[in-house]
Write an enzyme that holds these catalytic residues in place. Structure first.
Site, PDB file in Angstrom:
ATOM      1  N   ASP A 276       8.403  40.951  64.541  1.00  0.00           N
ATOM      2  CA  ASP A 276       8.656  41.831  63.399  1.00  0.00           C
ATOM      3  C   ASP A 276       7.421  42.088  62.551  1.00  0.00           C
ATOM      4  O   ASP A 276       7.479  42.847  61.585  1.00  0.00           O
ATOM      5  CB  ASP A 276       9.782  41.274  62.526  1.00  0.00           C
ATOM      6  CG  ASP A 276       9.502  39.860  62.017  1.00  0.00           C
ATOM      7  OD1 ASP A 276       8.344  39.387  62.121  1.00  0.00           O
ATOM      8  OD2 ASP A 276      10.447  39.210  61.517  1.00  0.00           O
ATOM      9  N   ASP A 393      13.969  32.064  69.319  1.00  0.00           N
ATOM     10  CA  ASP A 393      13.620  33.479  69.239  1.00  0.00           C
ATOM     11  C   ASP A 393      12.116  33.593  69.483  1.00  0.00           C
ATOM     12  O   ASP A 393      11.307  33.445  68.565  1.00  0.00           O
ATOM     13  CB  ASP A 393      14.007  34.020  67.866  1.00  0.00           C
ATOM     14  CG  ASP A 393      14.376  35.493  67.890  1.00  0.00           C
ATOM     15  OD1 ASP A 393      14.536  36.049  68.983  1.00  0.00           O
ATOM     16  OD2 ASP A 393      14.509  36.083  66.800  1.00  0.00           O
TER      17      ASP A 393
END
Length: 511
Positions: A276, A393
């Site tokens: 991100d 993740d």
């Protein structure tokens, strides 16, 4: 669909070598293994690996096999496949030659016949090598078997490719002067037209000569007649210095480790992916133990910032994730990387992830099946409110921005170019191709997006991490795994600056 995840059956095979390509009097000692990597109710995936344990380079190979129970192959990758039972497989150009101590591997997916994932006898010229017949370290739901082919026979020396983009003409255009790139133990084509980083030419991923040459010894550009790197000049290294922040100490350490002991027991979990561009949770001093340095952040142009109090780019600040946090291969079966985990005192902890061969939420996923038996070690750099217990993740450029997005602004790309918000390039490719496409189609689609978003903008490190996902990680979609906490390798702590070994607080229990 009832998945039997992680079931692996090794079989020693007879390996067919193209006689015309062998020098007179040379003795080949290849070890050839057939492994059922996954099986579910109606189908299976399998891989065939050819390892050169001999004293000379193998130039050309061919293997053949026949199913007697009605099983049929529906797709393949990393080899040219012909026939409709019996089947024959030959190289796709870049993996024609196998230097001493190296291996090539290709895979197939198919439909089961009347029995469970039959292991056929593979015929060809004699494979003279000796290899271990021990079962894989993946947890097995069935007994393993090992068979040596005692009556090999010659196979066809000319097999046409049924895989798009693998004809001899297109393959040769990716090879440069009978050379290839030994990319951390995996033979990869050299690019003809790409000058830096990774490229995608003639239907396959390739490595620029300068990028390949920048690897530490013993990796780099190799001749098809030698496994010794041909180019590691300082000029080549300096031309791609910006694409790697790994110190020389880290490089030498990484090249000395190729495997880790398998997990005995462990906890159940699964892996997802994201990138991100935000400053991570572990980048603030208040979020790490007092004796541990926080993770450094970078500016929008990937320059390291000394001010650990700088705000996150996802909150209007100037702190971004540094690009050297991409995952990277240590060997064909071991990789290192960084990940977000669930909340708690996790910053700087490292975890060994052992992939079982099935997907957490995508039954029959061919990428997860192809990933079986591989291992990652990841260091926790972030936490996420949308990350659950046992979930890792993994930081993967192009893996999806998730809940926050600072990447569009940092990279100068549209939101649409980033793929799906959750799942990134692969999720977008599955929406585009459908959910029954072949693994090679998914990989090709992801690699095209890696090149379009990163390669076209000169974002070399990010392109390498994105390509790693398609190649080493097999474009696996949320693969299931076993995990345990382990000491952090120097390769990870050197990049991150987080080293909590002084705390001696490794946890040995599952959450």
């Amino acid at each position: 669909m009832n998945l039997l995840s992680g079931w692996v059956r090794p079989l020693m095979l007879g390996c067919g070598l193209l006689g015309a390509a062998l020098s007179a009097g040379s003795i080949q000692a290849a070890v050839c293994e057939y492994r059922v990597t996954n099986e579910w109710g109606s189908g299976f995936t399998a891989s065939i690996r050819i390892t050169n344990n001999g004293s000379s380079t193998i130039n050309g190979w061919s293997v053949s096999w026949n199913y007697t129970d009605g099983s049929r192959v529906t797709s393949s990758w990393n080899a040219g496949l012909s026939g409709a039972n019996p089947y024959s497989a030959t190289p796709v150009g870049w993996n024609t030659s196998i230097p001493i101590g190296s291996s090539v591997e290709f895979g197939v997916q198919g439909n089961n016949g009347s029995s469970r994932a039959q292991v056929p006898a593979v015929t060809g010229a004699i494979c003279g090598g000796q290899g271990s017949s021990a079962p894989s370290s993946v947890a097995s739901s069935s007994s393993s078997s090992s068979v040596v082919s005692s009556t090999p026979r010659s196979s066809s020396s000319s097999v046409s490719s049924s895989v798009p983009g693998t004809s001899s003409s297109s393959s040769s255009s990716v090879l440069t002067g009978a050379q290839a790139c030994n990319w951390y133990g995996t033979l990869t084509p050299l690019c003809n037209n790409t000058s830096n980083g990774w490229g995608y030419e003639d239907g396959r991923s390739c490595v620029a000569r300068t990028t390949c040459s920048a690897q530490p010894a013993p990796y780099g550009i190799v001749s098809t007649s030698s496994s010794t790197p041909l180019s590691s000049s300082s000029s080549s290294r300096s031309s791609v210095a910006s694409s790697s922040s790994l110190s020389s100490a880290t490089s030498s350490s990484a090249s000395s480790v190729s495997s880790v002991p398998p997990i005995d027991g462990g906890c159940n979990g699964y892996a997802t992916r994201y990138w991100d561009c935000c400053k991570p949770h572990c980048g603030w001093s208040a979020n790490v133990p007092s004796l541990v340095s926080p993770l450094q952040s970078c500016s929008a142009n990937n320059t390291r910032l000394s001010d650990v109090s700088v705000g996150s780019s996802c909150d209007g600040g100037g702190g971004y994730m540094c690009w050297d946090k991409i995952p990277f291969a240590v060997s064909p079966t071991l990789a290192y990387g960084y990940a977000a985990t669930s909340s708690g005192d996790v910053c700087g902890r490292c975890y060994q992830l052992q992939f079982t061969g099935s997907s957490y939420n995508a039954p029959g996923d061919p990428g997860s099946a192809a990933l079986a038996g591989k291992t990652m070690i990841v260091q926790a750099t972030n936490i996420g409110y949308d990350v659950s217990g046992g979930q890792f993740d993994i930081l993967v450029p192009g893996g999806g921005v998730g809940a926050f997005n600072a990447c569009s602004a940092q990279w100068g790309v549209s939101n649409a170019e980033l793929g799906a918000q959750y799942g990134g390039f692969l999720a977008a490719c599955k929406q585009q191709l459908g959910y029954n496409a072949s693994l090679s189609q998914y990989k090709s689609c992801v690699l095209n997006r890696c090149d379009s978003v990163f390669g076209s903008r000169g974002l070399t490190q990010l392109q390498q991490g994105c390509t790693w996902f398609a190649e080493w990680f097999e474009a696996a979609d949320n693969p299931s795994l076993k995990y345990k906490e382990v000491p952090c390798p120097a390769e990870l702590t050197t990049r991150s600056g987080m080293n909590r070994s002084i705390l001696n607080d490794i946890r040995n229990t599952c959450p």
